[in-house]
Design a protein around this motif. Structure first.
Motif, short mmCIF file in Angstrom:
data_model
loop_
_atom_site.label_atom_id
_atom_site.label_comp_id
_atom_site.label_asym_id
_atom_site.label_seq_id
_atom_site.Cartn_x
_atom_site.Cartn_y
_atom_site.Cartn_z
N GLU A 116 0.86 -1.02 0.12
CA GLU A 116 -0.16 -0.02 0.04
C GLU A 116 0.94 1.36 -0.01
OE1 GLU A 116 -0.73 -2.74 1.98
OE2 GLU A 116 -2.05 -3.27 0.51
N ASP A 117 2.22 1.09 0.31
CA ASP A 117 2.99 2.26 0.28
C ASP A 117 3.31 2.56 -1.01
OD1 ASP A 117 3.21 2.23 3.30
OD2 ASP A 117 4.82 0.75 2.89
N ILE A 118 3.72 4.00 -1.22
CA ILE A 118 4.13 4.81 -2.24
C ILE A 118 5.54 4.88 -2.19
CG2 ILE A 118 3.96 6.90 -3.91
CD1 ILE A 118 1.19 6.95 -3.08
N VAL A 119 6.37 4.68 -3.24
CA VAL A 119 7.79 4.72 -3.43
C VAL A 119 7.94 5.62 -4.65
CG1 VAL A 119 10.05 3.78 -3.52
CG2 VAL A 119 8.32 2.60 -2.04
N ILE A 120 8.67 6.88 -4.38
CA ILE A 120 9.27 7.64 -5.50
C ILE A 120 10.45 7.35 -6.07
CG2 ILE A 120 9.05 9.97 -6.35
CD1 ILE A 120 7.16 10.67 -4.23
N ILE A 121 10.76 7.18 -7.14
CA ILE A 121 12.25 7.26 -7.53
C ILE A 121 12.60 8.26 -8.07
CG2 ILE A 121 13.67 6.02 -9.54
CD1 ILE A 121 11.97 3.70 -9.74
N PRO A 122 13.92 8.93 -7.56
CA PRO A 122 14.60 10.26 -7.64
C PRO A 122 14.82 10.51 -8.83
CG PRO A 122 16.04 8.95 -6.52
CD PRO A 122 14.76 8.15 -6.39
N ALA A 123 15.15 11.82 -9.25
CA ALA A 123 15.62 12.28 -10.68
C ALA A 123 16.76 11.34 -11.01
CB ALA A 123 16.12 13.74 -10.69
N PHE A 124 17.69 10.81 -10.15
CA PHE A 124 18.88 10.34 -10.73
C PHE A 124 18.45 8.79 -10.77
CE2 PHE A 124 19.58 12.52 -6.68
CZ PHE A 124 20.35 13.60 -7.16
N GLY A 125 17.25 8.32 -10.85
CA GLY A 125 17.03 6.99 -11.30
C GLY A 125 17.35 6.03 -10.36
N THR A 126 17.44 4.95 -10.57
CA THR A 126 17.82 3.81 -9.52
C THR A 126 18.39 2.30 -10.35
OG1 THR A 126 17.13 2.62 -7.45
CG2 THR A 126 15.48 2.75 -9.33
N THR A 127 18.86 1.52 -9.64
CA THR A 127 19.17 0.38 -10.12
C THR A 127 18.22 -0.85 -10.26
OG1 THR A 127 19.43 -0.74 -7.92
CG2 THR A 127 21.50 0.70 -8.82
N LEU A 128 18.52 -1.48 -11.25
CA LEU A 128 17.49 -2.61 -11.56
C LEU A 128 17.29 -3.60 -10.14
CD1 LEU A 128 18.91 -3.61 -15.03
CD2 LEU A 128 16.88 -2.47 -14.55
N GLU A 129 18.52 -3.75 -9.34
CA GLU A 129 18.33 -4.40 -8.48
C GLU A 129 17.41 -3.84 -7.42
OE1 GLU A 129 21.99 -5.42 -10.44
OE2 GLU A 129 21.19 -3.24 -9.39
N ILE A 130 17.12 -2.62 -7.17
CA ILE A 130 16.19 -2.02 -6.42
C ILE A 130 15.11 -2.14 -6.97
CG2 ILE A 130 15.50 0.06 -5.33
CD1 ILE A 130 18.37 1.12 -5.01
N GLU A 131 14.76 -1.86 -8.40
CA GLU A 131 13.54 -2.16 -8.92
C GLU A 131 12.81 -3.47 -8.69
OE1 GLU A 131 13.19 -0.95 -12.96
OE2 GLU A 131 14.40 0.78 -12.96
N SER A 132 13.67 -4.44 -8.69
CA SER A 132 13.37 -5.81 -8.54
C SER A 132 13.11 -5.94 -6.98
CB SER A 132 14.63 -7.03 -8.87
OG SER A 132 14.23 -8.16 -8.48
N LYS A 133 13.56 -5.47 -5.98
CA LYS A 133 13.31 -5.59 -4.63
C LYS A 133 11.99 -4.97 -4.33
CE LYS A 133 14.04 -6.47 -0.42
NZ LYS A 133 14.16 -7.81 0.00
N LEU A 134 11.62 -3.72 -5.14
CA LEU A 134 10.29 -3.13 -4.95
C LEU A 134 9.38 -4.10 -5.43
CD1 LEU A 134 11.22 0.70 -5.83
CD2 LEU A 134 10.82 -0.40 -3.50
N THR A 135 9.58 -4.66 -6.71
CA THR A 135 8.50 -5.54 -7.19
C THR A 135 8.31 -6.56 -6.30
OG1 THR A 135 9.23 -4.91 -9.53
CG2 THR A 135 7.90 -7.01 -9.26
N SER A 136 9.42 -7.35 -5.65
CA SER A 136 9.12 -8.30 -4.62
C SER A 136 8.36 -7.80 -3.52
CB SER A 136 10.52 -8.97 -4.32
OG SER A 136 11.09 -8.15 -3.46
N LEU A 137 8.30 -6.79 -3.23
CA LEU A 137 7.41 -6.15 -2.18
C LEU A 137 5.87 -5.91 -2.52
CD1 LEU A 137 10.24 -3.96 -0.38
CD2 LEU A 137 9.11 -6.27 0.34
N GLY A 138 5.71 -6.00 -3.81
CA GLY A 138 4.25 -5.93 -4.02
C GLY A 138 4.03 -4.29 -4.42
N ILE A 139 5.31 -3.66 -4.95
CA ILE A 139 5.15 -2.21 -5.07
C ILE A 139 5.73 -1.96 -6.68
CG2 ILE A 139 6.21 0.13 -4.42
CD1 ILE A 139 6.72 -0.72 -1.78
N ALA A 140 4.95 -1.38 -7.42
CA ALA A 140 5.20 -1.15 -8.78
C ALA A 140 6.21 -0.04 -8.75
CB ALA A 140 3.94 -0.59 -9.54
N PRO A 141 7.59 -0.38 -9.23
CA PRO A 141 8.61 0.49 -9.04
C PRO A 141 8.73 1.74 -9.99
CG PRO A 141 9.35 -1.65 -10.29
CD PRO A 141 7.91 -1.82 -9.69
N LEU A 142 8.03 1.63 -11.19
CA LEU A 142 8.02 2.87 -12.01
C LEU A 142 6.68 3.44 -12.08
CD1 LEU A 142 9.84 0.99 -15.04
CD2 LEU A 142 10.64 2.37 -13.17
#
Length: 408
Positions: A116-142
């Protein structure tokens, strides 16, 4: 170019009027001479280009809109939105939490996040590993992604040349969020290595030419190369991309240097060098180029000192300071509050990562001429505040309204 809905607290009617006037006079952005603000005993030469860039305004608009549209929800940023303390503190004041600091140290454990939480990716972008981690937590990374389009362009170029079997050399600061993200995206497609400056580029070249044994590479570039990197194989065909906030001239110098090394190593000419060196010149950020070119234009003028305004951990701002330092006493400040008095200033020494307290600041002469610019993550309101503070040292605050009227 698209305009953004940036909070009014970051705007400056005066700076906006000045920028609009210069834009009307120079739509092709070929004139890098400064805007002269002559107050008699004080003269300020304002850079042709400075302040918020496209990517920063895009990120700020998305972040503040996300907060406004999601009352009651927990909202997180992966790390600082941009490298400006005022903007980040404003988001913190609205209840936004940072998951990591700028170095990647965890502040909020992943286990505390919910779908249910919202996670904002900052202007610098993020790594594919963190995107994958967010996905595993049920959070749409993008879903709430503020990655700068010019950063994404670097990723796309790295992927493009990677698909053509080029190894990617990233010119960037290894610990910077943007470089960590670019490295992650690039290494998923092709062997990748990070060089932080020309000195490291020269070190890398010794492995391209075979001057040094390959084993030395793995200790010298520890933590800066992709898994399975084969020095003998992976340095035969290369291309250079950059962290978008680096000194543009240095990125170009590194690319030219590596290109010449490749040409000599494989007896190539300008006509066939593309066999082993990829053309990546279009990855340089327009704002980085414009702001740095504007400082070069500033430095053509005679002045007593330079002031650069921006976050102390801002890479693009530090490079503006670097350019000014070559010619003039330069004061890197985060806000007008650092200008305590005409003879007292707190300013940042980015070389040694410490704030200095100087008791000699404005020279005892008239007129005093100051070069003024700011980084791409610095609000125009702060630049106006600096101008007002400088005027106060000469009891000239009333001149501000007169100045605004001339650009209205």
């Amino acid at each position: 170019m698209k305009t953004f809905n940036v909070p009014i607290i970051y705007r400056s009617p005066l700076i906006t009027a000045i920028k609009n006037r210069r834009k009307q006079q120079d739509r092709m952005k070929k004139d890098f001479t400064p805007t002269v603000l002559d107050f008699g005993p004080l003269k300020i030469l304002l850079a042709r280009h400075f302040g918020f860039c496209y990517g920063v305004e895009n990120a700020i608009e998305i972040a503040f809109r996300t907060v406004d549209e999601n009352p009651g929800k927990r909202i997180f940023l992966l790390s600082e939105m941009i490298h400006n303390p005022h903007v980040n503190n404003d988001l913190l004041a609205k209840g936004v939490q940072f998951i990591m600091d700028t170095a990647g140290k965890q502040l909020v454990p992943w286990e505390e996040l919910t779908p249910e939480d919202i996670v904002i990716i900052p202007a610098f972008g993020t790594t594919l590993e963190i995107e994958s981690k967010l996905t595993s937590l049920g959070i749409a990374p993008l879903q709430y992604n503020t990655t700068c389009p010019f950063v994404e362009r670097v990723w796309n170029k790295a992927e493009q040349i990677g698909q053509q079997s080029y190894t990617v050399i990233v010119h960037g600061k290894p610990g910077h969020e943007e470089t960590r993200a670019t490295f992650s995206h690039s290494r998923s497609n092709t062997p990748t290595v990070v060089v932080k400056d020309m000195e490291e580029a020269r070190e890398l070249a010794t492995f391209i030419t075979g001057e040094r044994p390959v084993d030395g590479f793995y200790s010298l570039f520890k933590g800066q190369y992709s898994e399975g990197f084969d020095v003998t194989r992976d340095l035969q065909r290369v291309g250079v991309v950059n962290q978008t906030t680096m000194l543009a001239t240095e990125t170009q110098a590194i690319a030219d240097y590596i290109k010449n090394v490749i040409m000599d190593r494989y007896a190539l000419s300008a006509e066939n060098v593309s066999e082993r060196f990829a053309d990546t010149r279009d990855t340089l950020c327009y704002a980085t180029n414009d702001n740095q070119s504007a400082v070069t234009g500033l430095l053509q003028e005679e002045a007593d000192l330079a002031i650069v305004v921006g976050g102390y951990n801002s890479s693009n701002t530090s490079h503006l300071v670097e350019l000014c330092e070559v010619k003039l006493p330069t004061y890197f400040i985060s806000s007008d509050e650092k200008l305590v008095a005409a003879n007292e200033v707190y300013h940042w020494d980015f070389h040694h990562k410490q704030e200095l307290h100087s008791l000699s600041f404005l020279p005892a002469k008239e007129p005093v001429t100051i070069l003024l610019t700011s980084g791409a993550s610095c609000p125009d309101a702060l630049v106006e505040a600096v101008i007002r503070k400088l005027l106060s040292f000469y009891d000239l605050e009333y001149k501000m309204e007169e100045l605004a009227a001339t650009f209205a």
